[in-house]
Design a protein around this motif. Structure first.
Motif, PDB file in Angstrom:
ATOM      1  N   LEU A  32       1.621  -1.297   1.309  1.00 15.48           N
ATOM      2  CA  LEU A  32       1.488  -0.025   0.797  1.00 15.48           C
ATOM      3  C   LEU A  32       2.749   0.480   0.609  1.00 15.48           C
ATOM      4  O   LEU A  32       3.043   1.110  -0.699  1.00 15.48           O
ATOM      5  CB  LEU A  32       0.960   1.052   1.800  1.00 15.48           C
ATOM      6  CG  LEU A  32       0.588   2.420   1.279  1.00 15.48           C
ATOM      7  CD1 LEU A  32       0.005   2.428  -0.071  1.00 15.48           C
ATOM      8  CD2 LEU A  32      -0.032   3.308   2.063  1.00 15.48           C
ATOM      9  N   LEU A  33       3.784   0.355   1.501  1.00 21.45           N
ATOM     10  CA  LEU A  33       5.119   0.747   1.256  1.00 21.45           C
ATOM     11  C   LEU A  33       5.979  -0.018  -0.047  1.00 21.45           C
ATOM     12  O   LEU A  33       6.724   0.706  -0.548  1.00 21.45           O
ATOM     13  CB  LEU A  33       5.807   0.575   2.315  1.00 21.45           C
ATOM     14  CG  LEU A  33       7.276   1.078   2.729  1.00 21.45           C
ATOM     15  CD1 LEU A  33       7.207   2.631   2.499  1.00 21.45           C
ATOM     16  CD2 LEU A  33       7.866   1.101   4.003  1.00 21.45           C
ATOM     17  N   GLN A  51       4.346  -1.322  -2.579  1.00 22.42           N
ATOM     18  CA  GLN A  51       3.756  -0.958  -3.908  1.00 22.42           C
ATOM     19  C   GLN A  51       4.201   0.508  -4.057  1.00 22.42           C
ATOM     20  O   GLN A  51       4.835   0.800  -5.371  1.00 22.42           O
ATOM     21  CB  GLN A  51       2.212  -0.992  -3.737  1.00 22.42           C
ATOM     22  CG  GLN A  51       1.590  -2.080  -3.695  1.00 22.42           C
ATOM     23  CD  GLN A  51       0.246  -1.950  -3.355  1.00 22.42           C
ATOM     24  OE1 GLN A  51      -0.637  -0.910  -3.662  1.00 22.42           O
ATOM     25  NE2 GLN A  51      -0.380  -3.069  -3.096  1.00 22.42           N
ATOM     26  N   ALA A  52       4.429   1.393  -3.193  1.00 23.92           N
ATOM     27  CA  ALA A  52       5.100   2.641  -3.432  1.00 23.92           C
ATOM     28  C   ALA A  52       6.233   2.635  -3.620  1.00 23.92           C
ATOM     29  O   ALA A  52       6.964   3.442  -4.746  1.00 23.92           O
ATOM     30  CB  ALA A  52       4.723   3.650  -2.150  1.00 23.92           C
ATOM     31  N   THR A  53       7.235   1.934  -3.307  1.00 24.34           N
ATOM     32  CA  THR A  53       8.752   1.927  -3.280  1.00 24.34           C
ATOM     33  C   THR A  53       8.958   1.315  -4.649  1.00 24.34           C
ATOM     34  O   THR A  53       9.759   1.657  -5.511  1.00 24.34           O
ATOM     35  CB  THR A  53       9.516   1.375  -2.473  1.00 24.34           C
ATOM     36  OG1 THR A  53       8.818  -0.146  -2.177  1.00 24.34           O
ATOM     37  CG2 THR A  53       9.550   2.401  -1.079  1.00 24.34           C
ATOM     38  N   PHE A  54       8.024   0.282  -5.085  1.00 20.28           N
ATOM     39  CA  PHE A  54       8.198  -0.287  -6.436  1.00 20.28           C
ATOM     40  C   PHE A  54       8.057   0.216  -7.481  1.00 20.28           C
ATOM     41  O   PHE A  54       8.936   0.587  -8.576  1.00 20.28           O
ATOM     42  CB  PHE A  54       7.494  -1.898  -6.393  1.00 20.28           C
ATOM     43  CG  PHE A  54       8.107  -2.740  -7.482  1.00 20.28           C
ATOM     44  CD1 PHE A  54       9.080  -3.583  -7.134  1.00 20.28           C
ATOM     45  CD2 PHE A  54       7.312  -2.660  -8.783  1.00 20.28           C
ATOM     46  CE1 PHE A  54       9.490  -4.402  -8.120  1.00 20.28           C
ATOM     47  CE2 PHE A  54       7.914  -3.646  -9.581  1.00 20.28           C
ATOM     48  CZ  PHE A  54       9.022  -4.451  -9.440  1.00 20.28           C
ATOM     49  N   LEU A  55       7.020   1.128  -7.377  1.00 21.07           N
ATOM     50  CA  LEU A  55       6.539   2.041  -8.468  1.00 21.07           C
ATOM     51  C   LEU A  55       7.585   3.078  -8.637  1.00 21.07           C
ATOM     52  O   LEU A  55       7.837   3.450  -9.614  1.00 21.07           O
ATOM     53  CB  LEU A  55       4.969   2.471  -8.231  1.00 21.07           C
ATOM     54  CG  LEU A  55       4.577   3.577  -9.174  1.00 21.07           C
ATOM     55  CD1 LEU A  55       4.452   3.030 -10.533  1.00 21.07           C
ATOM     56  CD2 LEU A  55       3.008   4.086  -8.694  1.00 21.07           C
ATOM     57  N   GLU A  56       7.901   3.841  -7.474  1.00 20.67           N
ATOM     58  CA  GLU A  56       8.751   4.515  -7.464  1.00 20.67           C
ATOM     59  C   GLU A  56      10.223   4.640  -8.232  1.00 20.67           C
ATOM     60  O   GLU A  56      10.590   5.262  -8.803  1.00 20.67           O
ATOM     61  CB  GLU A  56       9.158   5.271  -6.186  1.00 20.67           C
ATOM     62  CG  GLU A  56      10.012   6.497  -5.976  1.00 20.67           C
ATOM     63  CD  GLU A  56      10.325   6.905  -4.512  1.00 20.67           C
ATOM     64  OE1 GLU A  56       9.940   8.075  -4.031  1.00 20.67           O
ATOM     65  OE2 GLU A  56      10.672   6.170  -3.670  1.00 20.67           O
ATOM     66  N   GLY A  88      10.650   2.468   4.597  1.00 22.42           N
ATOM     67  CA  GLY A  88      11.588   1.449   4.293  1.00 22.42           C
ATOM     68  C   GLY A  88      11.445   0.085   4.910  1.00 22.42           C
ATOM     69  O   GLY A  88      10.860   0.393   5.903  1.00 22.42           O
ATOM     70  N   TYR A  89      11.768  -0.881   4.188  1.00 19.92           N
ATOM     71  CA  TYR A  89      11.693  -2.333   4.868  1.00 19.92           C
ATOM     72  C   TYR A  89      12.638  -3.083   4.071  1.00 19.92           C
ATOM     73  O   TYR A  89      13.283  -2.936   3.280  1.00 19.92           O
ATOM     74  CB  TYR A  89      10.204  -2.729   4.651  1.00 19.92           C
ATOM     75  CG  TYR A  89       9.762  -3.104   3.437  1.00 19.92           C
ATOM     76  CD1 TYR A  89       9.724  -4.702   3.037  1.00 19.92           C
ATOM     77  CD2 TYR A  89       9.264  -2.321   2.433  1.00 19.92           C
ATOM     78  CE1 TYR A  89       9.169  -4.879   2.022  1.00 19.92           C
ATOM     79  CE2 TYR A  89       8.948  -2.433   1.130  1.00 19.92           C
ATOM     80  CZ  TYR A  89       8.826  -3.933   0.813  1.00 19.92           C
ATOM     81  OH  TYR A  89       8.355  -4.433  -0.304  1.00 19.92           O
ATOM     82  N   LEU A  90      12.797  -4.194   4.982  1.00 16.80           N
ATOM     83  CA  LEU A  90      13.549  -5.234   4.614  1.00 16.80           C
ATOM     84  C   LEU A  90      13.030  -6.636   4.954  1.00 16.80           C
ATOM     85  O   LEU A  90      12.281  -6.921   5.929  1.00 16.80           O
ATOM     86  CB  LEU A  90      14.983  -5.402   5.075  1.00 16.80           C
ATOM     87  CG  LEU A  90      15.933  -6.377   4.593  1.00 16.80           C
ATOM     88  CD1 LEU A  90      17.450  -5.717   4.286  1.00 16.80           C
ATOM     89  CD2 LEU A  90      15.850  -7.564   5.353  1.00 16.80           C
ATOM     90  N   LEU A 108      13.383   1.338  -0.119  1.00 21.20           N
ATOM     91  CA  LEU A 108      13.432   2.783   0.928  1.00 21.20           C
ATOM     92  C   LEU A 108      12.764   3.784  -0.060  1.00 21.20           C
ATOM     93  O   LEU A 108      13.207   3.822  -1.192  1.00 21.20           O
ATOM     94  CB  LEU A 108      14.672   2.950   1.151  1.00 21.20           C
ATOM     95  CG  LEU A 108      15.014   4.044   1.988  1.00 21.20           C
ATOM     96  CD1 LEU A 108      14.460   4.020   3.437  1.00 21.20           C
ATOM     97  CD2 LEU A 108      16.434   4.382   2.388  1.00 21.20           C
ATOM     98  N   LEU A 109      12.025   4.621   0.402  1.00 23.67           N
ATOM     99  CA  LEU A 109      11.445   5.866  -0.341  1.00 23.67           C
ATOM    100  C   LEU A 109      12.462   6.566  -0.833  1.00 23.67           C
ATOM    101  O   LEU A 109      13.395   6.830  -0.080  1.00 23.67           O
ATOM    102  CB  LEU A 109      10.191   6.531   0.401  1.00 23.67           C
ATOM    103  CG  LEU A 109       9.022   6.039   0.608  1.00 23.67           C
ATOM    104  CD1 LEU A 109       8.366   6.770   1.749  1.00 23.67           C
ATOM    105  CD2 LEU A 109       8.287   5.685  -0.502  1.00 23.67           C
ATOM    106  N   HIS A 110      12.660   6.994  -2.017  1.00 24.31           N
ATOM    107  CA  HIS A 110      13.632   7.497  -2.658  1.00 24.31           C
ATOM    108  C   HIS A 110      14.284   8.894  -1.853  1.00 24.31           C
ATOM    109  O   HIS A 110      15.514   8.956  -1.696  1.00 24.31           O
ATOM    110  CB  HIS A 110      13.464   8.184  -4.088  1.00 24.31           C
ATOM    111  CG  HIS A 110      14.523   8.610  -4.702  1.00 24.31           C
ATOM    112  ND1 HIS A 110      15.732   7.836  -5.579  1.00 24.31           N
ATOM    113  CD2 HIS A 110      14.847   9.905  -5.252  1.00 24.31           C
ATOM    114  CE1 HIS A 110      16.510   8.578  -5.824  1.00 24.31           C
ATOM    115  NE2 HIS A 110      16.064   9.788  -5.714  1.00 24.31           N
TER     116      HIS A 110
END
Length: 175
Positions: free
Chosen positions: A20-21, A23-28, A76-78, A102-104
């Motif tokens: 989920l993270l 997808q959200a961060t890539f889209l963002e 966020g993640y790595l 990382l979320l913006h």
């Protein structure tokens, strides 16, 4: 602000949160920059729970997640794994930052730097000669962040996102 977050090593129950993270961060990050249909196709295939499940079961892959201190919300993640970058001088022990997102709204908080520090520590622990990564060539903010962390450009590649090709730069850090 960074001290209000926790960073921990992921375990198998984190696969859904990572998907989920991811997808959200890539889209963002890429909405309005890359083709929308390609972004969605990429997220569906490359940020599926099964992708993170496989990484979490691979002993050579390490994943860290950043969460808010209050409520443990993932932000966020790595992902650190054996490198598969198309380099002529790729060493068997090179490691690659496959993903760091990382979320913006948390950019500039120090969380990205802390995630990268975990990857660098792990690379040192396993005696990896180099840390590598690929990044979209027009993602100037990300490239500047990586250079501040000690990376330098080593090459270029074409990266496919949902059926469309985009230019990437490949960066390296000697460990």
């Amino acid at each position: 602000m960074a001290d209000r977050f926790n960073i921990r090593r992921c375990n198998p129950i984190d696969a859904s949160a990572l998907a989920l993270l991811g997808q959200a961060t890539f889209l963002e990050t890429f909405a309005g920059i890359l083709d929308g249909t390609s972004i969605l196709a990429h997220c569906e295939s490359q940020h599926a729970t099964r992708v993170y499940d496989a990484w979490l079961q691979d002993a050579t892959t390490s994943i860290w997640i950043a969460e808010t201190e209050v409520g443990n919300a993932p932000i966020g993640y790595l992902v650190l794994a054996k490198s598969t970058l198309p380099l002529a001088d790729l060493h068997a022990d090179d490691l690659e930052v496959k993903r760091i997102y990382l979320l913006h709204r948390f950019h500039g908080s120090g969380v990205g730097k802390r995630l990268m520090a975990e990857a660098i520590s792990q690379a040192k622990l396993v005696d990896a000669p180099r840390l590598l990564l690929g990044v979209y060539a027009n993602n100037h903010d990300a490239i500047a962040f990586y250079i501040r962390q000690g990376f330098r450009k080593i090459g270029e590649r074409v990266f496919n996102v949902g059926g469309k090709n985009y230019d990437d730069v490949m960066l390296v850090m000697d460990i």
